[in-house]
Scaffold this motif. Structure first.
Motif, PDB file in Angstrom:
ATOM      1  N   ARG A  56      36.758  48.214  41.814  1.00 27.90           N
ATOM      2  CA  ARG A  56      37.505  47.833  40.610  1.00 27.90           C
ATOM      3  C   ARG A  56      38.954  48.320  40.697  1.00 27.90           C
ATOM      4  NH1 ARG A  56      37.572  44.249  38.372  1.00 27.90           N
ATOM      5  NH2 ARG A  56      37.921  44.954  36.234  1.00 27.90           N
ATOM      6  N   CYS A  57      39.180  49.482  41.309  1.00 26.58           N
ATOM      7  CA  CYS A  57      40.563  49.945  41.499  1.00 26.58           C
ATOM      8  C   CYS A  57      41.370  48.939  42.309  1.00 26.58           C
ATOM      9  CB  CYS A  57      40.578  51.304  42.209  1.00 26.58           C
ATOM     10  SG  CYS A  57      40.128  52.714  41.165  1.00 26.58           S
ATOM     11  N   LEU A  58      40.693  48.244  43.207  1.00 27.79           N
ATOM     12  CA  LEU A  58      41.364  47.244  44.044  1.00 27.79           C
ATOM     13  C   LEU A  58      41.236  45.840  43.470  1.00 27.79           C
ATOM     14  CD1 LEU A  58      40.336  48.535  47.575  1.00 27.79           C
ATOM     15  CD2 LEU A  58      42.405  49.047  46.278  1.00 27.79           C
ATOM     16  N   SER A  59      40.869  45.770  42.183  1.00 29.03           N
ATOM     17  CA  SER A  59      40.806  44.508  41.434  1.00 29.03           C
ATOM     18  C   SER A  59      39.733  43.556  41.922  1.00 29.03           C
ATOM     19  CB  SER A  59      42.186  43.803  41.447  1.00 29.03           C
ATOM     20  OG  SER A  59      43.165  44.629  40.849  1.00 29.03           O
ATOM     21  N   ARG A  60      38.687  44.062  42.554  1.00 25.86           N
ATOM     22  CA  ARG A  60      37.558  43.216  42.890  1.00 25.86           C
ATOM     23  C   ARG A  60      36.757  42.943  41.626  1.00 25.86           C
ATOM     24  NH1 ARG A  60      36.358  47.027  48.081  1.00 25.86           N
ATOM     25  NH2 ARG A  60      38.093  46.272  49.349  1.00 25.86           N
ATOM     26  N   THR A  61      36.263  41.735  41.488  1.00 25.98           N
ATOM     27  CA  THR A  61      35.554  41.358  40.268  1.00 25.98           C
ATOM     28  C   THR A  61      34.162  41.982  40.251  1.00 25.98           C
ATOM     29  OG1 THR A  61      34.535  39.361  41.180  1.00 25.98           O
ATOM     30  CG2 THR A  61      36.779  39.151  40.278  1.00 25.98           C
ATOM     31  N   GLN A  62      33.611  42.064  39.042  1.00 27.84           N
ATOM     32  CA  GLN A  62      32.251  42.578  38.922  1.00 27.84           C
ATOM     33  C   GLN A  62      31.257  41.682  39.652  1.00 27.84           C
ATOM     34  OE1 GLN A  62      30.972  43.726  35.018  1.00 27.84           O
ATOM     35  NE2 GLN A  62      32.808  44.925  34.590  1.00 27.84           N
ATOM     36  N   VAL A 119      39.398  53.914  36.521  1.00 28.21           N
ATOM     37  CA  VAL A 119      40.071  52.727  37.066  1.00 28.21           C
ATOM     38  C   VAL A 119      41.373  52.458  36.315  1.00 28.21           C
ATOM     39  CG1 VAL A 119      39.887  50.230  37.379  1.00 28.21           C
ATOM     40  CG2 VAL A 119      37.937  51.702  37.925  1.00 28.21           C
ATOM     41  N   GLU A 120      41.346  52.558  34.987  1.00 25.02           N
ATOM     42  CA  GLU A 120      42.570  52.338  34.218  1.00 25.02           C
ATOM     43  C   GLU A 120      43.626  53.387  34.564  1.00 25.02           C
ATOM     44  OE1 GLU A 120      43.492  49.798  32.336  1.00 25.02           O
ATOM     45  OE2 GLU A 120      41.608  48.876  32.968  1.00 25.02           O
ATOM     46  N   ARG A 143      45.275  52.336  37.743  1.00 23.73           N
ATOM     47  CA  ARG A 143      46.213  51.232  37.539  1.00 23.73           C
ATOM     48  C   ARG A 143      47.531  51.690  36.925  1.00 23.73           C
ATOM     49  NH1 ARG A 143      41.544  46.978  35.461  1.00 23.73           N
ATOM     50  NH2 ARG A 143      40.792  46.443  37.556  1.00 23.73           N
ATOM     51  N   GLU A 154      50.446  52.417  39.136  1.00 24.31           N
ATOM     52  CA  GLU A 154      51.236  51.263  39.578  1.00 24.31           C
ATOM     53  C   GLU A 154      51.499  51.266  41.075  1.00 24.31           C
ATOM     54  OE1 GLU A 154      54.749  51.172  37.123  1.00 24.31           O
ATOM     55  OE2 GLU A 154      53.640  50.448  35.392  1.00 24.31           O
ATOM     56  N   THR A 212      49.455  49.196  43.188  1.00 23.23           N
ATOM     57  CA  THR A 212      49.024  47.925  43.772  1.00 23.23           C
ATOM     58  C   THR A 212      49.582  46.775  42.943  1.00 23.23           C
ATOM     59  OG1 THR A 212      46.982  47.963  42.459  1.00 23.23           O
ATOM     60  CG2 THR A 212      46.904  48.898  44.684  1.00 23.23           C
TER      61      THR A 212
END
Length: 214
Positions: A172-178, A205-206, A209, A212, A214
């Motif tokens: 999720r940190c790398l924006s992979r979907t559930q 995860v938030e 993000r 900043e 990625t």
């Protein structure tokens, strides 16, 4: 000014197979450095059970350490000292590159010692600390205090996660979907969502993000 990290393996003498543990560390470090290529000098072994790295900013160091904690398997852990300060090179006939030294490294060692104290006394899950050397004014004392307050809470959450939940948080940190994560783990999307929400991984995860990177 540099932001440097000294990391040492927790309980290295109690590991059943030091070689296997080092292989796991090397694999996790390589994965993180591929996924988040922000280091000036990537994390590499120095002596014994210690690793060192150099980053351009405090945020880059904080983000990399988080991903590394999430990537490591159960039973293999580092404690991390983040030092802020100047670094230089001492000439040495034993090394073409010389020996890296300076206030940044001294601060990182002091930070490692602070983590060890916290683990023994008040915060067993503490793994990371920041110290700015007194000679630097590029990172304010307030920023260091805020970073350490954040790290205490972050380490508490990560330390309570299962290995699978750490993998999910990493993704999720790398924006992979559930959905992608569910497929890779062979579980349902609802199971992914439940694992992330019940563990506090969403907050971790938030926080990542907000760095900043990625």
């Amino acid at each position: 000014m540099a932001v440097v990290v000294t990391a040492d393996i927790i309980g290295s003498r109690r590991l059943l197979d030091r070689g296997d543990a080092q292989s796991a560390l090397d694999a996790a470090i390589a994965q993180v450095e591929r996924d988040l290529p922000v280091a000036v000098e990537g994390m590499r072994p120095t002596v014994g059970d210690e690793q060192q790295a150099v980053y351009p900013t405090l945020e880059a160091a904080l983000g990399t350490i988080l991903l590394l904690r999430l990537a490591l398997p159960d039973g293999v852990e580092f404690r991390y000292g983040i030092g802020v300060g100047e670094v230089g090179t001492v000439p040495s006939t034993a090394s073409d590159r010389g020996i890296s030294d300076g206030p940044g490294w001294w601060a990182a060692r002091s930070a490692i010692e602070q983590v060890e104290t916290l683990q023994r006394r008040t915060a067993p899950q503490a793994r990371t600390w920041v110290v700015a050397h007194e000679s630097t004014d590029e990172v304010s004392p307030d920023a260091v205090r805020w970073a350490n307050a954040y790290l205490l809470s972050r380490d508490e959450l990560v330390g309570a996660m299962s290995e699978r939940t750490r993998r999910l948080a990493y993704g999720r940190c790398l924006s992979r979907t559930q959905s992608e994560l569910a497929a890779s783990e062979g579980i349902t999307q609802s199971a992914v969502s439940q694992a992330l929400s019940s563990s506090g991984a969403g907050s971790v995860v938030e926080g990542f993000r907000l760095l900043e990177l990625t």
